[in-house]
Design an enzyme around this catalytic site. Structure first.
Site, PDB file in Angstrom:
ATOM      1  N   ASP A 262      -1.542  -0.179   3.112  1.00 30.91           N
ATOM      2  CA  ASP A 262      -0.456   0.798   3.214  1.00 30.91           C
ATOM      3  C   ASP A 262       0.498   0.276   4.084  1.00 30.91           C
ATOM      4  OD1 ASP A 262      -0.163   4.365   2.669  1.00 30.91           O
ATOM      5  OD2 ASP A 262       1.099   2.765   2.588  1.00 30.91           O
TER       6      ASP A 262
HETATM    7  C1  GLC Z   1       3.924   5.038   2.172  1.00 28.35           C
HETATM    8  C2  GLC Z   1       2.845   5.784   1.523  1.00 28.35           C
HETATM    9  C3  GLC Z   1       2.222   4.873   0.185  1.00 28.35           C
HETATM   10  C4  GLC Z   1       3.606   4.207  -0.506  1.00 28.35           C
HETATM   11  C5  GLC Z   1       4.144   3.046   0.509  1.00 28.35           C
HETATM   12  C6  GLC Z   1       5.050   2.109  -0.109  1.00 28.35           C
HETATM   13  O1  GLC Z   1       3.898   4.947   3.461  1.00 28.35           O
HETATM   14  O2  GLC Z   1       1.872   5.984   2.210  1.00 28.35           O
HETATM   15  O3  GLC Z   1       1.836   6.053  -0.621  1.00 28.35           O
HETATM   16  O4  GLC Z   1       2.891   3.667  -1.718  1.00 28.35           O
HETATM   17  O5  GLC Z   1       4.188   3.498   1.864  1.00 28.35           O
HETATM   18  O6  GLC Z   1       6.289   2.909  -0.368  1.00 28.35           O
END
Ligand code: GLC
Length: 744
Positions: A262
């Site tokens: 993430d």
């Molecule tokens: C964010 C979220 C995740 C998302 C990613 C890309 O922090 O936790 O769900 O897909 O970053 O935007």
């Protein structure tokens, strides 16, 4: 390309090129509009890294993706195409209700179709991978991201996980699908105290039984990517948890796809106190088999060095790069890097009438009728003078926090929806107050400038004028429809809250209008269960509308005027008060269950200042017309292991309404070596029952559905006494019992 050619490519790539494939950067590195949801940080990477990046985050649009693809391929020594990955979570341009509303449809087949449409839109706009579905089980409405989840039950979430993955990936071979990246692995929804990014600490039996099944269902459905979660799980950051990623996901579940971190979660291993520096963080995440580093400098600045020092094997690096090259090859990007993307195709695919029509149907099925005193709903459109009051009465902001590619200008407002039903002149509208007048809360969202906040909070004079207008149109009306709710940014990521009530200014307006002696219908716009104990008694009807999406206004009007009989059933409990959180239906019995203990008075499992039960339980929702459940019968009183138990229940629709009914089947294992929840959802059927019709609904219960996980993560089946419950929700049920015996 042929596998052998792909292998030749891999062997011919430099170490820098290989590392580049394992990096994901956001659009701002490519002069593209960057919808960066996460924290902005300077990465400290070289231009060479940018040039060799293998994937790009949250840049979509046929024109810009084609432009960037051309530029990036020209810079790549082997002209390797980039993957575009984005948060297409519950719609792309045609936005559906938030997933907590999709869960309330109890209709996975419908949602599969919705996600297939979503994939068509996103693919036409040049996107390859969507960071969805989010299937985290959620028990705590204080956590803003409950918005993104189908709900609190592992079985129901697993059904939606499978449907959503299938919907996204169904048309991949035609070039109009989306690779599904499920998230957040694992148990992000168990963040302690509902506080965003907080730790999750679960027994192995609880984790295995109540949190992992939806991810497993998504992997079994063929999801090609998994995103690690930002939290620690039992003290280990998920992004570097070898047991979770290597032993469970890759080995036990045989997941051979790509694992992506993430946002910056590899870098955050240092913050967690799990890694000493970026090099250590790189080593630990890569050893746990995280393939792609999203938006952190770790892999870019350290992988090559670790390989050169012999601390990471080139073979392992090649394995990770191979997974990414294979996905690009499977998508046909080497032969056709633009994947038939064009502005013309894009225009044809977005927001078509048929897509809007489906969005309207889904939004209507997602609505949950929580109260309908004296069957005030549906309203007779032509006969009433209606006052529509509240900050959401004509607001286009019905999309929710994670509809990052949606355009509010495409939204049908509640006013527009109602206008299409009522006689002109019979509808008066007033906002009555702002969504919120809480400067501190708006400021704390970290999204708005002071000037923007000043725009959002009306002057005292304006507030008084809009308040007076609301009261005056309410006085002249037969019925008042109030469109109230939380601000878009009060839920979603980084939207944790300790108060789940309506903003004070909205509550005041409701209090005053409820004193006028008019029928009050409340339409609630929210990304989470709200605390409605100060609202319930002041309304005659309550429709939980979530953030209902692009066609929200039409769907709400369809239910209010009876074109659609509401069939939504809550997939997450609505608490009586925040102090009950986390609250969920499948809790354990305890040794002193309230109302069923030998102890009396205070010495049972309860609160002294609030009820134990939620205001509205899991599975709850009303429809027009009533269905009676009777004749709940089992085929046998005893079954042996490997035998199947047949179950039947009769539904009687004594009303004049045709309607859908979600028949829910739960069970309880009375005695087990790991104590079991009071109820566990084991099956459900959404059936159509015509007016004045009787319908018998049948289920089959197999022994493997009665298994539970022990604290070694082992699936166990134990003989003994079981109860089955069937009903319209998790509370109002008929009960029958049977025994599972070793052998007859
Ligand atoms: C964010 C979220 C995740 C998302 C990613 C890309 O922090 O936790 O769900 O897909 O970053 O935007």
């Amino acid at each position: 390309m042929e596998t052998k050619n792909l292998k030749e490519l891999l062997d011919d790539m430099s170490i820098e090129e290989k590392v580049g494939q394992l990096i994901q950067l956001s659009g701002d590195f490519f002069e593209a509009n960057n919808i960066s949801i996460g924290p902005k940080q300077k990465l400290g990477i070289t231009q060479k890294t940018v040039d060799l990046t293998g994937s790009i985050l949250n840049v979509t649009g046929a024109e810009i993706t084609t432009k960037i693809q051309k530029e990036q391929m020209a810079k790549q020594p082997h002209h390797i195409p980039v993957l575009f990955m984005s948060d297409v979570i519950y719609g792309y341009k045609t936005i559906y209700p938030i997933p907590l509303g999709l869960g309330a449809t109890w209709n996975p087949n419908l949602i599969e179709k919705a996600f297939q449409n979503t994939a068509h839109e996103a693919a036409a706009s040049g996107n390859h991978v969507t960071f969805a579905p989010m299937v985290d089980v959620v028990h705590d409405a204080r956590w803003g991201r409950v918005l993104e989840s189908p709900g609190e039950d592992p079985f129901l979430n697993a059904q939606f996980a499978k449907a959503m993955v299938n919907g996204f990936q169904k048309d991949l071979a035609k070039g109009s699908g989306q690779v599904s990246c499920i998230k957040h692995f694992a148990a992000y929804g168990a963040a302690e105290s509902g506080r965003e990014y907080n730790s999750a600490d679960l027994s192995i039996s609880n984790l295995s039984q109540n949190y992992l099944p939806p991810y497993k269902a998504a992997v079994d459905a063929g999801a090609k990517m998994v995103m690690t979660s930002l939290n620690t799980l039992n003290g280990i950051p998920a992004t570097a948890d070898k047991q979770l990623l290597l032993d469970l996901l890759r080995k036990s579940w045989e997941f051979s796809g790509i694992i992506i971190s993430d946002y910056a979660s590899i870098f955050e291993l240092i913050k967690h106190g799990f890694a000493t520096d970026q090099e250590d963080a790189t080593q630990k995440a890569f050893d746990a088999s995280v393939d792609i580093d999203m938006k952190s400098p770790c892999y870019a600045n350290n992988l090559a060095k670790l390989v050169a020092d012999g601390r990471l094997s080139l073979a392992k690096l090649d394995e990770a790069v191979w997974r990414i090259l294979t996905l690009k090859n499977d998508l046909g990007l080497f032969e056709n890097p633009f994947n038939r993307v064009s502005v013309a195709q894009e225009k044809k695919a977005l927001l078509t009438e048929s897509k809007r029509k489906l969005a309207r149907q889904v939004a209507a099925e997602a609505l949950v009728l929580l109260k309908n005193k004296d069957n005030i709903l549906p309203l007779k459109a032509k006969e009433q003078k209606i006052a529509l009051v509240g900050p959401y009465s004509d607001s286009k902001y019905l999309l929710g926090m994670w509809a990052v590619h949606g355009n509010v200008e495409d939204t049908i407002t509640i006013k527009q929806g109602i206008e299409s039903y009522v006689t002109k002149g019979n509808l008066k509208v007033a906002t009555g107050t702002d969504i919120t007048r809480d400067y501190k809360m708006l400021k704390s969202m970290g999204y708005f400038s002071d000037e923007q906040i000043d725009q959002m909070i009306s002057s005292e004079d304006t507030e008084n004028k809009q308040h007076e207008k609301a009261i005056s149109i309410a006085k002249e009306a037969d019925t008042v429809i109030m469109a109230l709710g939380e601000h878009t940014l009060e839920s979603g990521e980084a939207g944790s809250k300790t108060s789940l009530r309506l903003p004070k200014n909205q509550q005041r307006l409701l209090d005053e209008i409820s004193q006028l002696g008019k029928k009050v219908i409340l339409v609630l716009i929210s990304g989470r269960p709200l605390v409605l104990k100060d609202v319930e008694a002041k309304t005659d009807a309550i429709i939980q509308a979530w953030f209902p999406g692009t066609e929200g206004g039409n769907a709400i009007a369809d239910v209010i005027f009876g074109k659609v009989n509401p069939s939504g059933r809550l997939s997450m409990s609505f608490p009586y008060t925040e102090g009950q959180e986390p609250i969920h239906y499948n809790h354990l019995v305890t040794g002193r269950p309230q109302g069923a203990s030998q102890h009396v008075g205070r010495f049972v499992s309860r609160y002294i200042d609030a009820p134990t039960e939620p205001l509205y339980p899991f599975g709850f929702g009303l429809s027009y017309g009533k269905i009676e459940y009777s004749d709940f019968v089992l085929s046998q009183k005893e079954i042996t292991k490997n035998e199947t138990l047949k179950v039947a229940v009769t539904l009687k629709n004594n009303s004049s309404w045709d309607r859908w009914e979600t028949v829910q089947l739960y069970f309880h294992d009375e005695v087990a070596s790991v104590v079991q929840p009071v109820k566990r959802l084991i099956d459900f059927k959404k059936v159509f029952v015509k007016a004045q019709q009787n319908l018998t609904v049948e289920f089959e219960v197999r022994d493997d559905e009665l298994k539970f996980f022990d604290n070694q993560g082992k699936l166990i089946l134990e003989a003994g006494a079981f109860d089955l419950f069937v009903g319209p929700n998790s509370r109002d049920v008929l009960k029958a019992s049977f025994s599972l015996i070793d052998k007859k």
